[in-house]
Design an enzyme around this catalytic site. Structure first.
Site, PDB file in Angstrom:
ATOM      1  N   GLY A  85      52.589  48.165  29.152  1.00 47.35           N
ATOM      2  CA  GLY A  85      51.512  47.849  30.088  1.00 47.35           C
ATOM      3  C   GLY A  85      51.537  48.829  31.248  1.00 47.35           C
ATOM      4  O   GLY A  85      52.153  49.903  31.172  1.00 47.35           O
ATOM      5  N   PHE A 126      38.323  39.212  47.797  1.00 43.60           N
ATOM      6  CA  PHE A 126      39.163  38.486  46.845  1.00 43.60           C
ATOM      7  C   PHE A 126      39.961  37.440  47.592  1.00 43.60           C
ATOM      8  O   PHE A 126      40.175  37.551  48.796  1.00 43.60           O
ATOM      9  CB  PHE A 126      40.127  39.463  46.155  1.00 43.60           C
ATOM     10  CG  PHE A 126      39.950  39.524  44.670  1.00 43.60           C
ATOM     11  CD1 PHE A 126      38.917  40.245  44.117  1.00 43.60           C
ATOM     12  CD2 PHE A 126      40.825  38.859  43.832  1.00 43.60           C
ATOM     13  CE1 PHE A 126      38.763  40.295  42.744  1.00 43.60           C
ATOM     14  CE2 PHE A 126      40.678  38.908  42.460  1.00 43.60           C
ATOM     15  CZ  PHE A 126      39.646  39.629  41.910  1.00 43.60           C
ATOM     16  N   ASP A 160      60.141  38.009  26.568  1.00 44.58           N
ATOM     17  CA  ASP A 160      61.384  38.417  25.896  1.00 44.58           C
ATOM     18  C   ASP A 160      62.318  39.181  26.826  1.00 44.58           C
ATOM     19  O   ASP A 160      63.524  38.946  26.844  1.00 44.58           O
ATOM     20  CB  ASP A 160      61.074  39.296  24.677  1.00 44.58           C
ATOM     21  CG  ASP A 160      59.958  38.722  23.841  1.00 44.58           C
ATOM     22  OD1 ASP A 160      60.036  37.539  23.496  1.00 44.58           O
ATOM     23  OD2 ASP A 160      58.994  39.448  23.567  1.00 44.58           O
ATOM     24  N   GLN A 182      52.027  30.584  38.715  1.00 45.22           N
ATOM     25  CA  GLN A 182      50.670  30.575  39.256  1.00 45.22           C
ATOM     26  C   GLN A 182      49.653  30.029  38.258  1.00 45.22           C
ATOM     27  O   GLN A 182      49.572  30.505  37.121  1.00 45.22           O
ATOM     28  CB  GLN A 182      50.245  31.982  39.663  1.00 45.22           C
ATOM     29  CG  GLN A 182      48.824  32.027  40.209  1.00 45.22           C
ATOM     30  CD  GLN A 182      48.554  33.311  40.968  1.00 45.22           C
ATOM     31  OE1 GLN A 182      48.238  34.323  40.372  1.00 45.22           O
ATOM     32  NE2 GLN A 182      48.700  33.269  42.281  1.00 45.22           N
ATOM     33  N   HIS A 210      45.748  29.939  37.783  1.00 38.85           N
ATOM     34  CA  HIS A 210      44.505  30.537  38.276  1.00 38.85           C
ATOM     35  C   HIS A 210      43.441  29.447  38.265  1.00 38.85           C
ATOM     36  O   HIS A 210      43.298  28.730  37.277  1.00 38.85           O
ATOM     37  CB  HIS A 210      44.104  31.705  37.376  1.00 38.85           C
ATOM     38  CG  HIS A 210      43.007  32.546  37.954  1.00 38.85           C
ATOM     39  ND1 HIS A 210      41.735  32.070  38.133  1.00 38.85           N
ATOM     40  CD2 HIS A 210      43.008  33.820  38.396  1.00 38.85           C
ATOM     41  CE1 HIS A 210      40.990  33.026  38.658  1.00 38.85           C
ATOM     42  NE2 HIS A 210      41.740  34.097  38.836  1.00 38.85           N
ATOM     43  N   LEU A 254      40.082  33.635  31.232  1.00 37.98           N
ATOM     44  CA  LEU A 254      39.935  33.756  32.671  1.00 37.98           C
ATOM     45  C   LEU A 254      38.526  34.151  33.125  1.00 37.98           C
ATOM     46  O   LEU A 254      37.887  34.998  32.523  1.00 37.98           O
ATOM     47  CB  LEU A 254      40.921  34.810  33.170  1.00 37.98           C
ATOM     48  CG  LEU A 254      41.283  34.654  34.632  1.00 37.98           C
ATOM     49  CD1 LEU A 254      42.073  33.379  34.831  1.00 37.98           C
ATOM     50  CD2 LEU A 254      42.079  35.843  35.103  1.00 37.98           C
ATOM     51  N   GLU A 260      38.511  35.998  39.851  1.00 34.26           N
ATOM     52  CA  GLU A 260      38.239  35.621  41.234  1.00 34.26           C
ATOM     53  C   GLU A 260      37.102  36.481  41.810  1.00 34.26           C
ATOM     54  O   GLU A 260      36.470  36.106  42.799  1.00 34.26           O
ATOM     55  CB  GLU A 260      39.515  35.883  42.045  1.00 34.26           C
ATOM     56  CG  GLU A 260      39.758  34.975  43.198  1.00 34.26           C
ATOM     57  CD  GLU A 260      41.227  35.019  43.580  1.00 34.26           C
ATOM     58  OE1 GLU A 260      41.946  34.111  43.143  1.00 34.26           O
ATOM     59  OE2 GLU A 260      41.649  35.951  44.269  1.00 34.26           O
ATOM     60  N   ARG A 262      45.081  31.295  45.420  1.00 31.99           N
ATOM     61  CA  ARG A 262      44.940  30.576  44.151  1.00 31.99           C
ATOM     62  C   ARG A 262      45.626  29.219  44.139  1.00 31.99           C
ATOM     63  O   ARG A 262      45.128  28.283  43.520  1.00 31.99           O
ATOM     64  CB  ARG A 262      45.494  31.451  43.026  1.00 31.99           C
ATOM     65  CG  ARG A 262      44.623  32.645  42.811  1.00 31.99           C
ATOM     66  CD  ARG A 262      45.194  33.626  41.834  1.00 31.99           C
ATOM     67  NE  ARG A 262      44.238  34.716  41.677  1.00 31.99           N
ATOM     68  CZ  ARG A 262      44.441  35.781  40.921  1.00 31.99           C
ATOM     69  NH1 ARG A 262      45.566  35.913  40.258  1.00 31.99           N
ATOM     70  NH2 ARG A 262      43.519  36.716  40.821  1.00 31.99           N
ATOM     71  N   HIS A 273      48.615  31.413  34.651  1.00 37.44           N
ATOM     72  CA  HIS A 273      48.145  32.786  34.732  1.00 37.44           C
ATOM     73  C   HIS A 273      49.238  33.815  34.991  1.00 37.44           C
ATOM     74  O   HIS A 273      49.241  34.886  34.406  1.00 37.44           O
ATOM     75  CB  HIS A 273      47.093  32.869  35.835  1.00 37.44           C
ATOM     76  CG  HIS A 273      46.453  34.208  35.986  1.00 37.44           C
ATOM     77  ND1 HIS A 273      45.791  34.819  34.943  1.00 37.44           N
ATOM     78  CD2 HIS A 273      46.372  35.051  37.035  1.00 37.44           C
ATOM     79  CE1 HIS A 273      45.316  35.982  35.367  1.00 37.44           C
ATOM     80  NE2 HIS A 273      45.677  36.158  36.618  1.00 37.44           N
ATOM     81  N   ARG A 323      51.071  34.680  44.321  1.00 35.74           N
ATOM     82  CA  ARG A 323      50.537  36.044  44.363  1.00 35.74           C
ATOM     83  C   ARG A 323      49.056  36.049  44.713  1.00 35.74           C
ATOM     84  O   ARG A 323      48.292  35.237  44.201  1.00 35.74           O
ATOM     85  CB  ARG A 323      50.732  36.717  43.002  1.00 35.74           C
ATOM     86  CG  ARG A 323      50.073  38.086  42.915  1.00 35.74           C
ATOM     87  CD  ARG A 323      50.317  38.763  41.593  1.00 35.74           C
ATOM     88  NE  ARG A 323      49.659  38.148  40.462  1.00 35.74           N
ATOM     89  CZ  ARG A 323      48.363  38.286  40.170  1.00 35.74           C
ATOM     90  NH1 ARG A 323      47.571  39.009  40.943  1.00 35.74           N
ATOM     91  NH2 ARG A 323      47.850  37.705  39.101  1.00 35.74           N
ATOM     92  N   LEU A 330      48.020  44.302  39.876  1.00 39.68           N
ATOM     93  CA  LEU A 330      47.830  45.680  39.411  1.00 39.68           C
ATOM     94  C   LEU A 330      48.505  46.644  40.383  1.00 39.68           C
ATOM     95  O   LEU A 330      49.121  47.633  39.983  1.00 39.68           O
ATOM     96  CB  LEU A 330      46.340  46.016  39.282  1.00 39.68           C
ATOM     97  CG  LEU A 330      45.554  45.307  38.181  1.00 39.68           C
ATOM     98  CD1 LEU A 330      44.161  45.897  38.052  1.00 39.68           C
ATOM     99  CD2 LEU A 330      46.269  45.406  36.856  1.00 39.68           C
TER     100      LEU A 330
END
Lengths: 236, 572
Positions: free
Chosen positions: B13, B115, B216, B235, B237, B247, B250, B281, B347, B388, B394
């Site tokens: 990722g 946001f 994992d 969390q 969402h 999802l 937001e 959230r 989330h 968060r 991100l």
């Protein structure tokens, strides 16, 4: 409701030839074909193999052929399938590794071939400026999730194994029409070959199946037009 | 077979890719992924990446830092929040330079929108801080970093599962992998090992996570002796599509969408008078569940409405096209004219593998463990504290992913070749054989039961009685897991086997979540105890650590780093 899934099965390590196997599951109309596959794998037959990950159409893992049409199993709902019968097969024109899992190596190599990254000049202190109008030229190409449905559905790609294919052409479009990229001409030249954009014969299958509603054929045609404009007439 | 790398990154990722890009090409770098890199769950991130660029209205990194600390209910380590907020603008400009197709202002700059929890001037009102590309920001950042990894010719090994992580004598020794295509088990040793395997929302029934998010890396680190930090902070969402959990960003509320209860009232005014629908959230999720509990769900059911109809079809198409297509595909709802049924969905995990500001994994004593690094959702820096803020994930991935890559590059000369790994591969092969020979319950039965238990007893609201019952049941499932059985005895593409292996991670993490949550006798951020409804700074302003000891799980604590902002009552 009771749903019957007829699923393509093939394990090259033990099977001499592919065959189809029927499974019955109970499913709600709002459930996804992926949910049905999971019910089969989890409750009835753990040997069934398919890929999946995000389950809502953003990762592209579970591309397969559902009732004869390339699609994402996580976007296709039970209620959209006719007569409670769902035919599930692997993406056509790819080598089957097991059941619904196909070999995507060449597909990703071709995406890699078109250089799916920005080539830009000097790095400014802040952002490179780009107007909303310039940004819009990339259009829906940034929605591509590399699921390979378009390439699998393309009649040309099915016959001509050297055709670059629709997905790499969408990836190329994204960079060609990014005002920040400085290699537009080189990118166009790379596609200006027999097995590049010119192999596309406007069957529109890629556009029809794209789960992200990208006008793939239109973008390929725009690229053709841009080649004519920038480089000149196509080869005979 | 046995392989040797200088650096091995586990997970493809944003954190793993960004770290890998930071490591010089002179080093032998390998990147292993359960999936193809472009299938990583970072790609599901929708709304944006936070940075005080000030492109739309005045903003400052100090305000961003403050919001991050307050959003995290003062459990956030403030040195981490400062690092995140100070580095944000550079990180976003870097993404732009690499090719991310951000939306633009009329002046051609990166566009920004509001946001949850992000404010101007220390809480006065919402601020436009989220830099975005429509509602697919994670996806285009993933594509951009993947393209860059291809350009750099980083060796990527797809569909390779880490099934064991080896730490010997306080040093990372390597991992054991399972190759999905062939069933082959390999030993991979490396001088430096980065865990960037993401979260584990799959512990819960309704969640926004991909099937691969089974934690994992977090679990295997824990099993190898690494303490896990703040695992009680899960969390939810506020706006998952009912009942799927898919999802709805937001950003929908950032652009003007409003939550409404069954009476048609926009209830967030009652819970967060200043920020309303753009409160953090945890606050919004509790508000929704409170409305539902009070019988004010829509049609008496357990969901509320998210109403985007005031935005107009054009704005929805331009800025929220992905989520409006989710609503159309999964519900047949046209977001321009109809509200979307939503309910809180699991989330994000605030907790994970403890690291310093440079991704170095810390042991129970708070000292770096030689050769082991972690970044992204798998890690706990702790920059998100007890909750968060949207768009900070991100940012966390690219800021701390890069820092981990730099730390590895700095450290690599001091790291010796990993010692040969004894018996580990044989143990894994025996474990696989035992699963194939098992005659007990199926993985899916145990997993479904686990998800129901966790959803029932450790979600948005929690209390001691329910959690103790849940813990007992989870431990019962762990016992049953020892004889888990599968249908598929084959070697190639045996996802049945992997389901069983992943379930061990999920069950282990479920237990750690419950043990952590039981130990925190207060309410803070996402952790709300009905039996302890107040925040208790006197006794509980500390991080929880859970270590796998020889006699079961051991709990310890470590202090929160407080620099600029003293804890005060958290009002929105």
């Amino acid at each position: 409701m009771k749903v019957t899934l007829r699923i393509f099965r093939f394990d090259p390590s033990v099977d001499e030839a592919p065959y189809y196997q029927n499974y019955n599951v109970e499913a709600e109309p709002y459930e996804r074909v992926l949910d049905c596959l999971n019910k089969i794998k989890w409750d009835q037959d753990g040997t069934l193999a398919y890929r999946m990950s995000c389950a809502h159409g953003v990762c592209g893992s579970d591309a397969m052929k559902i009732n004869g049409r390339c699609a994402l199993a996580c976007q296709k709902l039970v209620r959209e399938c006719e007569a409670d019968f769902i035919l599930v097969e692997p993406l056509p024109s790819f080598t089957v590794l097991k059941d619904l899992i196909v070999d995507l190596n060449q597909f990703f190599e071709r995406v890699n071939f078109i250089r799916p990254f920005l080539v830009a000049g000097e790095v400014p202190e802040k952002e490179r400026l780009q107007t909303p109008e310039e940004r819009k030229k990339m259009g829906k190409s940034i929605r591509c999730i590399l699921c390979a449905c378009c390439t699998a559905a393309c009649p040309v790609a099915n016959e001509n194994e050297n055709f670059l294919g629709p997905a790499p052409l969408v990836q190329a479009f994204r960079r060609i029409f990014d005002s920040r990229d400085i290699q537009k001409t080189q990118r166009l030249e790379q596609l200006d070959v027999e097995d590049g954009v010119w192999a596309c014969l406007n069957h529109y299958e890629c556009t029809r199946v794209c789960p992200k509603e990208i006008p793939v054929t239109k973008y390929i045609n725009i690229t053709k037009g841009e080649i004519k404009k920038v480089i000149g007439a196509p080869p005979e | 077979m046995e392989f040797l790398f200088d650096v091995l990154v586990v997970g493809s990722g944003l954190a793993g890719l960004r770290a890998a890009l930071e490591i010089p090409t002179s080093l032998k770098v390998g990147l292993v992924s359960k999936v193809f890199p472009t299938r990583s769950h970072s790609g599901a991130a929708q709304g944006g990446i936070g940075a005080a660029l000030g492109n739309e209205e005045p903003d400052s990194w100090e305000w961003h830092m403050y919001d991050t600390v307050k959003g995290g209910d003062y459990l956030t380590d403030q040195d981490a929040a400062e690092t995140l907020a100070r580095d944000a603008a550079r990180a976003v400009y870097e993404l732009e330079h690499l090719g991310v197709p951000f939306d633009r202002t009329t002046a051609g700059k990166i566009a920004q929108r509001a946001f949850g929890g992000h404010t101007r001037n220390y809480g006065e009102g919402p601020v436009k801080r989220s830099c975005y590309a429509a509602d697919r920001t994670g996806r285009v950042v993933l594509d951009t970093l993947f393209g860059k990894a291809l350009e750099r010719k980083i060796h990527i090994f797809s569909e390779i599962y880490m099934v064991d992580l080896l730490v010997e004598g306080g040093k990372a020794a390597g991992i054991i992998t399972y190759e999905l295509a062939t069933g082959a088990v390999h030993t991979v040793r490396a001088k430096a090992l980065l865990i960037a395997t993401g979260g584990f929302g799959r512990v819960y029934k309704t969640n926004s996570n991909c099937f691969s998010n089974t934690g994992d890396g977090v679990y295997l680190s824990h099993r190898a002796g690494v303490p896990l930090e703040d695992m009680e902070f899960v969390q939810f969402h506020p706006t998952g599509i009912y009942p799927l959990g898919v999802l709805i960003s937001e950003a929908a509320r950032g652009e003007g969408g409003v939550l409404k209860n069954g009476l048609g009232n926009s209830f967030m005014t009652d819970y967060a008078p200043t920020l309303k629908d753009l409160a953090p959230r945890d606050v919004v999720s509790r508000a929704i569940d409170t409305e539902i509990r009070a019988g004010r769900g829509v049609n008496g059911k357990d969901y509320v409405h998210l109403d985007l109809t005031s935005l107009g079809a054009e704005k929805i198409q331009e800025k929220l096209s992905d989520i409006s297509s989710f609503a159309r595909i999964y519900l047949g709802v046209d977001t321009a004219t109809q509200p979307i049924p939503v309910t809180p969905t699991c989330h994000y995990m605030m907790g994970g593998i403890p690291t310093d500001l440079n991704g170095r994994v810390l042991n129970k004593e708070g000292l770096p463990l030689t050769g082991l690094y972690a970044a992204g959702e798998a890690a706990c820096v702790s920059v998100h504290g007890a909750n968060r803020l949207g768009t900070n994930s991100l940012l966390d991935l690219v800021v701390f992913g890069r820092r981990a890559g730099r730390a590895i590059t700095e450290d690599i000369e001091t790291l010796s070749d990993p010692s040969p790994v004894k018996d580990a591969q044989v143990r894994v092969e025996a474990r696989i054989k035992a699963i194939k020979d098992g005659n007990g319950a199926k993985p899916s039965d145990l997993r479904t039961r686990m998800q129901l238990i966790m959803t029932d007893c450790c979600s948005v609201f929690r209390n001691q009685t329910d959690m103790e019952r849940g813990l007992e049941e989870i431990r019962g499932l762990k016992d049953k897991y020892r004889s888990v059985s599968i249908d598929n005895k084959g070697a190639n593409y045996n996802t049945d086997l992997l389901d069983a292996i992943e379930l061990e991670s999920l069950l282990g993490l479920a237990e750690v979540i419950l043990v952590s949550a039981l130990s925190r006798t207060e309410s803070r951020g996402a952790h709300y105890r009905e039996d302890y409804p107040e925040r208790d700074d006197h006794n509980c302003l500390k991080h929880t650590l859970v270590t796998a000891g020889s006699d079961g799980l051991e709990i310890s604590f470590k202090p929160v780093k407080i620099t600029k902002f003293q804890p005060k009552a958290r009002k929105f």
